[in-house]
Scaffold this motif. Structure first.
Motif, PDB file in Angstrom:
ATOM      1  N   ILE A   6     106.019  18.108 -27.418  1.00  0.00           N
ATOM      2  CA  ILE A   6     105.981  17.092 -26.484  1.00  0.00           C
ATOM      3  C   ILE A   6     104.114  17.688 -26.489  1.00  0.00           C
ATOM      4  O   ILE A   6     103.632  19.048 -26.061  1.00  0.00           O
ATOM      5  CB  ILE A   6     106.306  17.539 -25.494  1.00  0.00           C
ATOM      6  CG1 ILE A   6     108.231  16.931 -26.008  1.00  0.00           C
ATOM      7  CG2 ILE A   6     105.917  16.485 -24.399  1.00  0.00           C
ATOM      8  CD1 ILE A   6     108.723  17.261 -24.627  1.00  0.00           C
ATOM      9  N   GLN A   7     103.305  16.714 -25.742  1.00  0.00           N
ATOM     10  CA  GLN A   7     101.860  17.009 -25.224  1.00  0.00           C
ATOM     11  C   GLN A   7     102.406  16.564 -23.703  1.00  0.00           C
ATOM     12  O   GLN A   7     102.917  15.670 -23.657  1.00  0.00           O
ATOM     13  CB  GLN A   7     100.993  15.212 -26.089  1.00  0.00           C
ATOM     14  CG  GLN A   7     100.915  15.487 -27.559  1.00  0.00           C
ATOM     15  CD  GLN A   7     100.219  14.302 -27.600  1.00  0.00           C
ATOM     16  OE1 GLN A   7     100.026  13.083 -27.511  1.00  0.00           O
ATOM     17  NE2 GLN A   7      98.734  14.353 -27.344  1.00  0.00           N
ATOM     18  N   CYS A   8     101.459  17.560 -23.240  1.00  0.00           N
ATOM     19  CA  CYS A   8     100.957  17.304 -21.653  1.00  0.00           C
ATOM     20  C   CYS A   8      99.822  17.172 -21.206  1.00  0.00           C
ATOM     21  O   CYS A   8      98.245  17.561 -21.350  1.00  0.00           O
ATOM     22  CB  CYS A   8     101.345  18.482 -20.981  1.00  0.00           C
ATOM     23  SG  CYS A   8     101.467  18.567 -19.159  1.00  0.00           S
ATOM     24  N   LEU A   9      99.973  15.651 -20.988  1.00  0.00           N
ATOM     25  CA  LEU A   9      98.293  15.279 -20.339  1.00  0.00           C
ATOM     26  C   LEU A   9      98.368  14.726 -18.977  1.00  0.00           C
ATOM     27  O   LEU A   9      98.805  14.366 -18.093  1.00  0.00           O
ATOM     28  CB  LEU A   9      98.363  13.204 -20.710  1.00  0.00           C
ATOM     29  CG  LEU A   9      99.201  12.720 -22.162  1.00  0.00           C
ATOM     30  CD1 LEU A   9      98.881  11.481 -22.571  1.00  0.00           C
ATOM     31  CD2 LEU A   9      97.709  13.863 -23.254  1.00  0.00           C
ATOM     32  N   SER A  10      96.998  15.476 -18.448  1.00  0.00           N
ATOM     33  CA  SER A  10      96.470  15.766 -17.333  1.00  0.00           C
ATOM     34  C   SER A  10      96.046  14.977 -17.264  1.00  0.00           C
ATOM     35  O   SER A  10      95.112  13.977 -17.401  1.00  0.00           O
ATOM     36  CB  SER A  10      96.561  17.354 -16.729  1.00  0.00           C
ATOM     37  OG  SER A  10      95.276  17.327 -16.660  1.00  0.00           O
ATOM     38  N   LEU A  11      95.685  14.536 -15.528  1.00  0.00           N
ATOM     39  CA  LEU A  11      94.502  13.764 -14.896  1.00  0.00           C
ATOM     40  C   LEU A  11      93.371  13.517 -15.459  1.00  0.00           C
ATOM     41  O   LEU A  11      92.076  13.266 -15.809  1.00  0.00           O
ATOM     42  CB  LEU A  11      94.646  12.883 -13.618  1.00  0.00           C
ATOM     43  CG  LEU A  11      95.716  13.307 -12.924  1.00  0.00           C
ATOM     44  CD1 LEU A  11      95.769  12.539 -11.250  1.00  0.00           C
ATOM     45  CD2 LEU A  11      95.821  11.269 -12.925  1.00  0.00           C
ATOM     46  N   SER A  12      92.982  14.602 -15.672  1.00  0.00           N
ATOM     47  CA  SER A  12      91.563  15.638 -16.935  1.00  0.00           C
ATOM     48  C   SER A  12      91.692  15.588 -17.579  1.00  0.00           C
ATOM     49  O   SER A  12      90.692  15.479 -18.247  1.00  0.00           O
ATOM     50  CB  SER A  12      91.354  17.314 -15.706  1.00  0.00           C
ATOM     51  OG  SER A  12      92.151  17.625 -16.179  1.00  0.00           O
ATOM     52  N   ASP A  13      92.530  15.100 -18.883  1.00  0.00           N
ATOM     53  CA  ASP A  13      92.693  15.008 -19.857  1.00  0.00           C
ATOM     54  C   ASP A  13      92.106  13.570 -20.364  1.00  0.00           C
ATOM     55  O   ASP A  13      92.610  12.907 -19.728  1.00  0.00           O
ATOM     56  CB  ASP A  13      94.295  14.863 -20.293  1.00  0.00           C
ATOM     57  CG  ASP A  13      94.127  15.386 -22.301  1.00  0.00           C
ATOM     58  OD1 ASP A  13      93.852  14.472 -22.481  1.00  0.00           O
ATOM     59  OD2 ASP A  13      94.963  16.329 -22.150  1.00  0.00           O
ATOM     60  N   GLY A  14      90.998  13.528 -21.270  1.00  0.00           N
ATOM     61  CA  GLY A  14      90.469  12.703 -21.776  1.00  0.00           C
ATOM     62  C   GLY A  14      91.720  11.475 -22.431  1.00  0.00           C
ATOM     63  O   GLY A  14      91.433   9.899 -22.769  1.00  0.00           O
ATOM     64  N   ALA A  15      93.162  11.687 -22.890  1.00  0.00           N
ATOM     65  CA  ALA A  15      94.042  10.788 -24.046  1.00  0.00           C
ATOM     66  C   ALA A  15      94.583  10.224 -22.782  1.00  0.00           C
ATOM     67  O   ALA A  15      95.888   9.950 -22.905  1.00  0.00           O
ATOM     68  CB  ALA A  15      94.981  11.668 -24.526  1.00  0.00           C
ATOM     69  N   TYR A  16      95.066  10.651 -21.272  1.00  0.00           N
ATOM     70  CA  TYR A  16      95.705  10.251 -20.073  1.00  0.00           C
ATOM     71  C   TYR A  16      94.918   8.717 -20.906  1.00  0.00           C
ATOM     72  O   TYR A  16      93.615   8.083 -20.447  1.00  0.00           O
ATOM     73  CB  TYR A  16      95.423  11.060 -19.429  1.00  0.00           C
ATOM     74  CG  TYR A  16      95.813  10.020 -17.538  1.00  0.00           C
ATOM     75  CD1 TYR A  16      97.397  11.772 -17.647  1.00  0.00           C
ATOM     76  CD2 TYR A  16      96.463   9.413 -17.389  1.00  0.00           C
ATOM     77  CE1 TYR A  16      98.041  11.512 -16.441  1.00  0.00           C
ATOM     78  CE2 TYR A  16      97.392   8.850 -15.769  1.00  0.00           C
ATOM     79  CZ  TYR A  16      97.984  10.526 -15.766  1.00  0.00           C
ATOM     80  OH  TYR A  16      99.058  10.283 -14.598  1.00  0.00           O
ATOM     81  N   PRO A  17      96.510   7.438 -20.445  1.00  0.00           N
ATOM     82  CA  PRO A  17      95.562   6.388 -19.983  1.00  0.00           C
ATOM     83  C   PRO A  17      94.723   6.382 -18.972  1.00  0.00           C
ATOM     84  O   PRO A  17      95.188   6.597 -17.538  1.00  0.00           O
ATOM     85  CB  PRO A  17      97.226   5.465 -20.360  1.00  0.00           C
ATOM     86  CG  PRO A  17      98.065   6.919 -19.869  1.00  0.00           C
ATOM     87  CD  PRO A  17      97.977   8.335 -20.212  1.00  0.00           C
ATOM     88  N   GLY A  18      93.678   5.064 -19.279  1.00  0.00           N
ATOM     89  CA  GLY A  18      92.688   5.135 -18.397  1.00  0.00           C
ATOM     90  C   GLY A  18      92.923   4.007 -17.512  1.00  0.00           C
ATOM     91  O   GLY A  18      92.676   4.306 -15.897  1.00  0.00           O
TER      92      GLY A  18
END
Length: 372
Positions: free
Chosen positions: A79-91
């Motif tokens: 599982i990936q964890c995407l934070s608000l600072s991650d470029g992969a977080y849905p824009g």
């Protein structure tokens, strides 16, 4: 992000009472999530204005241990964890003031550069609703959108199953941890969803299935896409909550109208009557409003053009980029470089050459699309 930074984001989201709005404020105030936990109670109270009880809770090491355990488990489960600072977080979701601090994602889908459409509706789908849902998604195939919904009974699962049958990617936004599938009978669709799509949730592993979590889940469905379509709804229910959220986020909302005597058209008719949704009369209306263009990967003529150029006019690097964009539509430069095994500088140079060959179209924000 480093492992320690990811753990810090997980810790912040797990602290009761912090929430996405206060959490974002804390990160901004201390210039990074890890810096929050090196403060004193006095600093937190004076600089951010949280009460002493909340400050003590923020600095409680219990949540650090819980976050570390959670991170070990999500790594083990792929599982990936995407934070608000991650470029992969849905824009688009990141723009919402109450966006989750972190998202857990399972599946390979990347949101950047894709056409996204949320489709929701009643769990008690009628034959009319099923036909409208299937016909709408079938008409959108040339645009290769990602269909986003909640994996629930009725319209949700109809939209996602139709997308899968037609070769489109789909994302299921869940109201519980990714170690659970609810309803359980829809677990059989998950392997196919995960081939190219994703499961998405803000809830950590072992989060139970609770009604209020699905209300929170709805803001992800509403916020992640530029448009939400409501196909059948009673006068109350989750799909109307999702539509209200999308309207509040200044997204496009479409509703399929029905006869005034039809119970499951009541909600859609109300949305239209209150000017919270456009009356959806045809797929072309949606495409025109969102200014979509047909995905070149669905054009047989363009595919043949790539094949003929490959005989000598395209380099291996140019071929890789063309095939990647043909399959995935508009993409940003960084995603192209990563997926085509090139440096950013190399990818930019190849894209320029393709543009000179009239095979590429560039958009603001370093976004690129094949010309059809």
């Amino acid at each position: 992000m480093t492992d320690n930074e990811i753990v810090a984001w997980i810790r912040l989201q797990r602290i009761p009472g912090v929430g996405p709005i206060n959490g974002r404020r804390l990160v901004q105030c201390f210039n990074g999530v890890q810096n929050i936990f090196s403060q004193s109670v006095r600093d937190l109270v004076q600089l951010v204005g949280v009460g002493p009880v909340m400050a003590e809770r923020i600095l409680n090491h219990t949540y650090q241990r819980e976050a570390e355990n959670q991170y070990r488990r999500i790594l083990k489960d792929g599982i990936q964890c995407l934070s608000l600072s991650d470029g992969a977080y849905p824009g688009l979701l990141k723009e919402c003031p109450d966006a989750p601090l972190i998202l857990y994602q399972k599946g390979p889908l990347t949101f950047s550069g894709r056409y996204l459409l949320s489709v929701v509706g009643t769990r008690s789908m009628t034959d009319y609703g099923r036909r409208v849902c299937e016909q709408l998604i079938k008409a959108l195939v040339p645009y290769n959108p990602v269909i986003i919904s909640g994996l629930a009974y009725g319209i949700d699962i109809c939209a996602q199953r139709t997308a899968l049958k037609l070769g489109l990617d789909t994302v299921s936004c869940l109201g519980h941890g990714l170690d659970t599938i609810y309803p359980a009978r829809h677990a059989r669709f998950v392997p196919e969803i995960l081939q190219k799509g994703a499961l998405l949730s803000e809830f950590g592993l072992e989060t139970p299935v609770e009604p209020m979590n699905f209300v929170r889940r709805n803001r992800i469905i509403a916020g992640v896409a530029p448009a939400t379509v409501v196909i059948e709804s009673g006068p109350k229910g989750g799909s109307l909550i999702t539509a209200d959220l999308a309207f509040g986020y200044d997204r496009e909302v479409f509703a399929v109208p029905g006869r005034s005597t039809d119970r499951f058209s009541t909600g859609c008719n109300l949305l239209i009557g209150k000017h919270k949704a456009q009356l959806l009369s045809s797929p072309e209306q949606l495409v025109d409003t969102l200014q979509w263009s047909a995905a070149p990967g669905n054009s047989q003529d363009f595919t043949q053009k790539i094949r003929s150029l490959r005989q000598g006019a395209l380099t291996p690097e140019e071929t890789r980029i063309c095939e990647f964009l043909a399959a995935n539509g508009i993409q940003v430069l960084d995603e192209i470089a990563i997926n085509c095994r090139l440096s950013v500088r190399e990818a930019a140079a190849v894209l320029f050459q393709l543009e000179m060959k009239e095979l590429m179209r560039a958009y603001p924000g370093k976004r690129f699309e094949l010309t059809g």
